[in-house]
Motif scaffolding. Structure first.
Motif, mmCIF file in Angstrom:
data_model
loop_
_atom_site.group_PDB
_atom_site.id
_atom_site.type_symbol
_atom_site.label_atom_id
_atom_site.label_comp_id
_atom_site.label_asym_id
_atom_site.label_seq_id
_atom_site.Cartn_x
_atom_site.Cartn_y
_atom_site.Cartn_z
ATOM 1 N N LYS B 26 -70.000 16.670 -8.008
ATOM 2 C CA LYS B 26 -69.515 16.873 -9.380
ATOM 3 C C LYS B 26 -69.141 15.537 -9.997
ATOM 4 C CE LYS B 26 -68.059 21.453 -10.425
ATOM 5 N NZ LYS B 26 -68.841 21.570 -11.667
ATOM 6 N N LEU B 27 -69.382 15.449 -11.315
ATOM 7 C CA LEU B 27 -68.962 14.263 -12.056
ATOM 8 C C LEU B 27 -67.468 14.380 -12.327
ATOM 9 C CD1 LEU B 27 -71.858 14.381 -14.672
ATOM 10 C CD2 LEU B 27 -71.719 12.825 -12.697
ATOM 11 N N LEU B 28 -66.765 13.261 -12.237
ATOM 12 C CA LEU B 28 -65.336 13.237 -12.541
ATOM 13 C C LEU B 28 -65.109 12.383 -13.781
ATOM 14 C CD1 LEU B 28 -62.328 13.762 -11.808
ATOM 15 C CD2 LEU B 28 -62.445 11.762 -10.302
ATOM 16 N N THR B 33 -59.395 18.974 -16.152
ATOM 17 C CA THR B 33 -59.793 20.326 -15.785
ATOM 18 C C THR B 33 -60.219 20.351 -14.320
ATOM 19 O OG1 THR B 33 -60.461 20.920 -18.011
ATOM 20 C CG2 THR B 33 -61.496 22.145 -16.228
ATOM 21 N N LEU B 34 -61.013 19.360 -13.931
ATOM 22 C CA LEU B 34 -61.582 19.372 -12.577
ATOM 23 C C LEU B 34 -60.504 19.259 -11.500
ATOM 24 C CD1 LEU B 34 -64.035 19.517 -10.810
ATOM 25 C CD2 LEU B 34 -64.450 17.087 -11.216
ATOM 26 N N ILE B 35 -59.543 18.352 -11.652
ATOM 27 C CA ILE B 35 -58.557 18.172 -10.575
ATOM 28 C C ILE B 35 -57.648 19.407 -10.426
ATOM 29 C CG2 ILE B 35 -56.643 16.721 -9.716
ATOM 30 C CD1 ILE B 35 -58.293 14.284 -10.585
ATOM 31 N N GLY B 107 -57.969 12.942 -20.687
ATOM 32 C CA GLY B 107 -59.062 13.869 -20.982
ATOM 33 C C GLY B 107 -60.095 13.246 -21.909
ATOM 34 N N THR B 108 -61.368 13.611 -21.719
ATOM 35 C CA THR B 108 -62.462 13.008 -22.475
ATOM 36 C C THR B 108 -63.244 14.063 -23.246
ATOM 37 O OG1 THR B 108 -64.112 13.281 -20.724
ATOM 38 C CG2 THR B 108 -62.731 11.294 -20.623
ATOM 39 N N ILE B 109 -63.939 13.607 -24.283
ATOM 40 C CA ILE B 109 -64.768 14.527 -25.079
ATOM 41 C C ILE B 109 -65.934 15.056 -24.234
ATOM 42 C CG2 ILE B 109 -66.079 12.590 -26.122
ATOM 43 C CD1 ILE B 109 -66.302 14.289 -28.664
ATOM 44 N N SER B 181 -49.758 26.821 -23.006
ATOM 45 C CA SER B 181 -50.824 25.911 -22.560
ATOM 46 C C SER B 181 -51.323 24.997 -23.665
ATOM 47 C CB SER B 181 -52.011 26.720 -22.023
ATOM 48 O OG SER B 181 -52.750 27.280 -23.096
ATOM 49 N N ARG B 182 -51.039 25.338 -24.908
ATOM 50 C CA ARG B 182 -51.542 24.609 -26.095
ATOM 51 C C ARG B 182 -53.040 24.799 -26.336
ATOM 52 N NH1 ARG B 182 -47.451 22.683 -23.069
ATOM 53 N NH2 ARG B 182 -48.718 20.973 -22.363
ATOM 54 N N TYR B 183 -53.731 25.509 -25.459
ATOM 55 C CA TYR B 183 -55.128 25.855 -25.752
ATOM 56 C C TYR B 183 -55.145 26.783 -26.974
ATOM 57 C CZ TYR B 183 -57.396 24.068 -21.491
ATOM 58 O OH TYR B 183 -57.923 23.278 -20.512
HETATM 59 C C1 LIG Z 1 -51.826 20.902 -19.392
HETATM 60 C C2 LIG Z 1 -53.184 20.878 -20.040
HETATM 61 C C3 LIG Z 1 -53.322 21.297 -21.351
HETATM 62 C C4 LIG Z 1 -54.578 21.261 -21.973
HETATM 63 N N1 LIG Z 1 -54.657 21.706 -23.265
HETATM 64 C C5 LIG Z 1 -55.857 21.684 -23.880
HETATM 65 C C6 LIG Z 1 -55.971 22.102 -25.247
HETATM 66 O O1 LIG Z 1 -54.997 22.440 -25.917
HETATM 67 N N2 LIG Z 1 -57.205 22.109 -25.804
HETATM 68 C C7 LIG Z 1 -58.311 21.692 -25.108
HETATM 69 O O2 LIG Z 1 -59.387 21.694 -25.670
HETATM 70 N N3 LIG Z 1 -58.229 21.283 -23.836
HETATM 71 C C8 LIG Z 1 -57.029 21.262 -23.197
HETATM 72 N N4 LIG Z 1 -56.956 20.817 -21.906
HETATM 73 C C9 LIG Z 1 -58.193 20.369 -21.230
HETATM 74 C C10 LIG Z 1 -58.462 18.898 -21.475
HETATM 75 O O3 LIG Z 1 -58.818 18.677 -22.834
HETATM 76 C C11 LIG Z 1 -59.561 18.340 -20.571
HETATM 77 O O4 LIG Z 1 -59.489 16.977 -20.747
HETATM 78 C C12 LIG Z 1 -60.974 18.776 -20.797
HETATM 79 O O5 LIG Z 1 -61.155 20.134 -20.812
HETATM 80 C C13 LIG Z 1 -61.877 18.257 -19.677
HETATM 81 O O6 LIG Z 1 -62.122 16.921 -19.876
HETATM 82 P P1 LIG Z 1 -61.965 15.878 -18.710
HETATM 83 O O7 LIG Z 1 -62.455 14.577 -19.234
HETATM 84 O O8 LIG Z 1 -60.609 15.904 -18.179
HETATM 85 O O9 LIG Z 1 -63.060 16.402 -17.651
HETATM 86 P P2 LIG Z 1 -63.038 16.681 -16.097
HETATM 87 O O10 LIG Z 1 -61.924 17.575 -15.731
HETATM 88 O O11 LIG Z 1 -63.143 15.382 -15.351
HETATM 89 O O12 LIG Z 1 -64.432 17.422 -15.962
HETATM 90 C C14 LIG Z 1 -64.624 18.744 -16.455
HETATM 91 C C15 LIG Z 1 -66.060 19.199 -16.138
HETATM 92 O O13 LIG Z 1 -67.005 18.501 -16.944
HETATM 93 C C16 LIG Z 1 -67.954 17.809 -16.149
HETATM 94 N N5 LIG Z 1 -68.217 16.534 -16.835
HETATM 95 C C17 LIG Z 1 -67.262 15.609 -17.169
HETATM 96 N N6 LIG Z 1 -67.826 14.597 -17.864
HETATM 97 C C18 LIG Z 1 -69.149 14.875 -17.950
HETATM 98 C C19 LIG Z 1 -70.259 14.189 -18.563
HETATM 99 N N7 LIG Z 1 -70.100 13.016 -19.201
HETATM 100 N N8 LIG Z 1 -71.479 14.767 -18.468
HETATM 101 C C20 LIG Z 1 -71.636 15.955 -17.843
HETATM 102 N N9 LIG Z 1 -70.635 16.643 -17.252
HETATM 103 C C21 LIG Z 1 -69.405 16.101 -17.309
HETATM 104 C C22 LIG Z 1 -67.279 17.658 -14.789
HETATM 105 O O14 LIG Z 1 -68.232 17.530 -13.746
HETATM 106 C C23 LIG Z 1 -66.477 18.933 -14.699
HETATM 107 O O15 LIG Z 1 -67.277 19.988 -14.292
HETATM 108 C C24 LIG Z 1 -55.723 20.816 -21.261
HETATM 109 C C25 LIG Z 1 -55.586 20.386 -19.933
HETATM 110 C C26 LIG Z 1 -54.343 20.400 -19.317
HETATM 111 C C27 LIG Z 1 -54.212 19.933 -17.905
#
Ligand SMILES: Cc1cc2nc3c(=O)[nH]c(=O)nc-3n(C[C@H](O)[C@H](O)[C@H](O)COP(=O)(O)OP(=O)(O)OC[C@H]3O[C@@H](n4cnc5c(N)ncnc54)[C@H](O)[C@@H]3O)c2cc1C
Ligand code: FES
Ligand code: FES
Lengths: 154, 264
Positions: B26-28, B33-35, B107-109, B181-183
């Protein structure tokens, strides 16, 4: 086992960790820095907030191996010897805690807030603390402490 | 958490190579979300391929009439970017409302849209703004990208490198947050470009979707009053402890109206 080298509170450290070891586990279990707390397993409570390269993050949601070469600041690194950091002093002065479990994360988040926004409004303080959960205080004195630290020029 | 192999990719090609050799890897990205998923033992990847060291995946560029946001750009960076605030302020506002500051710092787009959580915010912005998802293999229009709950058009090992947003004339995003959760319980992104109006809804269904009734009403008259009488059918919408399907249906209209107001 991979090894990781980083700077924690100004001190260079290296440790053997598993790939799955979280930063908070490295801090607490390998380095004995138990000021950083774990309050949940869902990345929601903020008790574990530390600074990595100057920004606040949840140390329970980053792998230790990801922190290779970084500069980590924990609650233990804020005070200068016996002299508390002004934010710690403000929490003490304004009684911004009851049981104290959330406090390390609150203080680390608050320090990051004032770094980005030295004069936040009450609303901005409350919004910034969205990810820091406190079961005891009702937040009121925490907000007061941060306002006082802000007025004192942190 | 089960253990896994860990590697830090130096380039997209490097990451693609590591991913293509192992279907269970898996990509990190930000790990937000992943961790947590790994901590709950809800996934058991063989390896994590860390994208955090790939400098050219992060950053925001203006490209003519488009805003191009690198996949590894953090939510906090989008929220404070002068370019995003100038070209699509509604997108900066959306990023500012995600989770909490520590989540936005990591968190990333790319991670958000790859994950396609049915309550996530970015999918509404990407679909509402008619953006294009750029991967290491191709370009995918937003209308073809989100395919269902936690599902996207991405193939195994395909890596999002950036998202390109065309500048709208006006856009607004409003969400009714889950207070814990703010989602989004319901979030609505409205964008107007020339005579084209798009309305994307998150939180309410199995994944993000366009509300065609609201779009046609707003195409005729781009005013908050144009949508207020429209009743959205509750069939197929999410129902859980936070909100019933009927309540979510009602919120879609309310949030759409507020999003139109936010368009100014
Ligand atoms: C407490 C909490 C509150 C949150 N509240 C919100 C909220 O209000 N609204 C909201 O929208 N989100 C919310 N999130 C989620 C947050 O925005 C995450 O950052 C987002 O959903 C996942 O992005 P990430 O970069 O952390 O991805 P990761 O957790 O690293 O990855 C998520 C998934 O995407 C895949 N992936 C990652 N990057 C790529 C890439 N470049 N290409 C292909 N696959 C990829 C990974 O393999 C994995 O399966 C919340 C999270 C937490 C912990
Ligand atoms: S321990 Fe709760 S957010 Fe890290
Ligand atoms: S003081 Fe007890 S949790 Fe905040």
């Amino acid at each position: 086992m991979p090894s990781v080298s980083l700077t924690v509170n100004g001190r260079k450290v290296s440790a053997e960790v598993e790939q799955r070891t979280l930063l908070v586990q490295l801090l607490r279990e390998k380095l004995g820095l138990t000021g950083t707390h774990v309050g949940c397993d869902t990345s929601q409570c903020g008790a574990c907030v530390v600074h990595v390269d100057g920004t606040s993050i949840k140390s329970c949601t980053i792998l230790a191996v990801q922190c290779e070469g970084t500069n980590v600041l924990t609650i233990e690194g804020l005070a200068q010897g016996d002299k508390l950091h002004p934010m710690q002093e403000a929490f003490r002065e304004h009684h911004g805690l009851q049981c104290g479990f959330c406090t390390p994360g609150m203080v680390m988040s608050a320090v990051d807030l004032l770094k980005n926004n030295p004069k936040p409004s009450e609303r901005e303080i409350r919004e910034w603390l969205e990810g820091n959960i406190c079961r005891c205080t009702g937040y009121h004195n925490i907000v007061k402490a941060i306002q006082a630290a802000s007025q004192a020029g942190r | 958490m089960y253990n896994f192999e860990y590697s830090r990719a130096k380039s997209v090609a490097d990451a693609a190579k590591a991913a293509s050799g192992d279907a269970e890897a898996k990509l990190l990205a930000g790990g937000m979300t992943l961790i947590p998923t790994l901590k709950q033992r809800l996934a058991k990847p063989t390896a994590l391929i860390d994208l955090n060291g790939i400098a050219d995946l992060a950053g925001i560029k203006r490209d003519g009439n488009n805003l191009v946001i690198g996949a590894m750009t953090r939510h906090a960076e989008v929220a404070r970017s002068k370019d995003v605030k100038a070209v699509i302020p509604a997108l900066a506002h959306l990023a500012e409302m995600i989770g909490d500051p520590a989540v936005r710092n990591r968190g990333t787009i790319g991670g958000s849209i790859a994950n396609h959580d049915p309550a996530a915010d970015y999918p509404a912005g990407v679909l509402g703004l008619n953006a294009t998802v750029i991967t290491n293999k191709r370009q995918i229009k937003a209308d073809d990208f989100f395919t269902g709950m936690f599902a996207t058009a991405l193939q195994d090992g395909e890596i999002i490198t950036a998202v390109s947003f065309p500048k709208p004339d006006k856009a607004g995003y409003m969400k009714f947050k889950n207070p814990a959760s703010r989602y989004a319980i319901v979030g609505v992104f409205v964008a107007k470009t020339g005579n084209d109006v798009r309305v994307a809804v998150t939180g309410a269904g199995a994944g993000v979707f366009r509300a065609k009734d609201l779009e046609s009403a707003l195409t005729k008259s781009f005013l908050p009053t144009a949508v207020e009488g429209i009743k959205i059918a509750a069939d197929g919408l999410n129902s859980d402890i936070h909100a019933s399907a009927e309540y979510r249906a009602h919120l879609i209209t309310v949030m759409a109206k507020r999003a139109v107001v936010a368009c100014g």
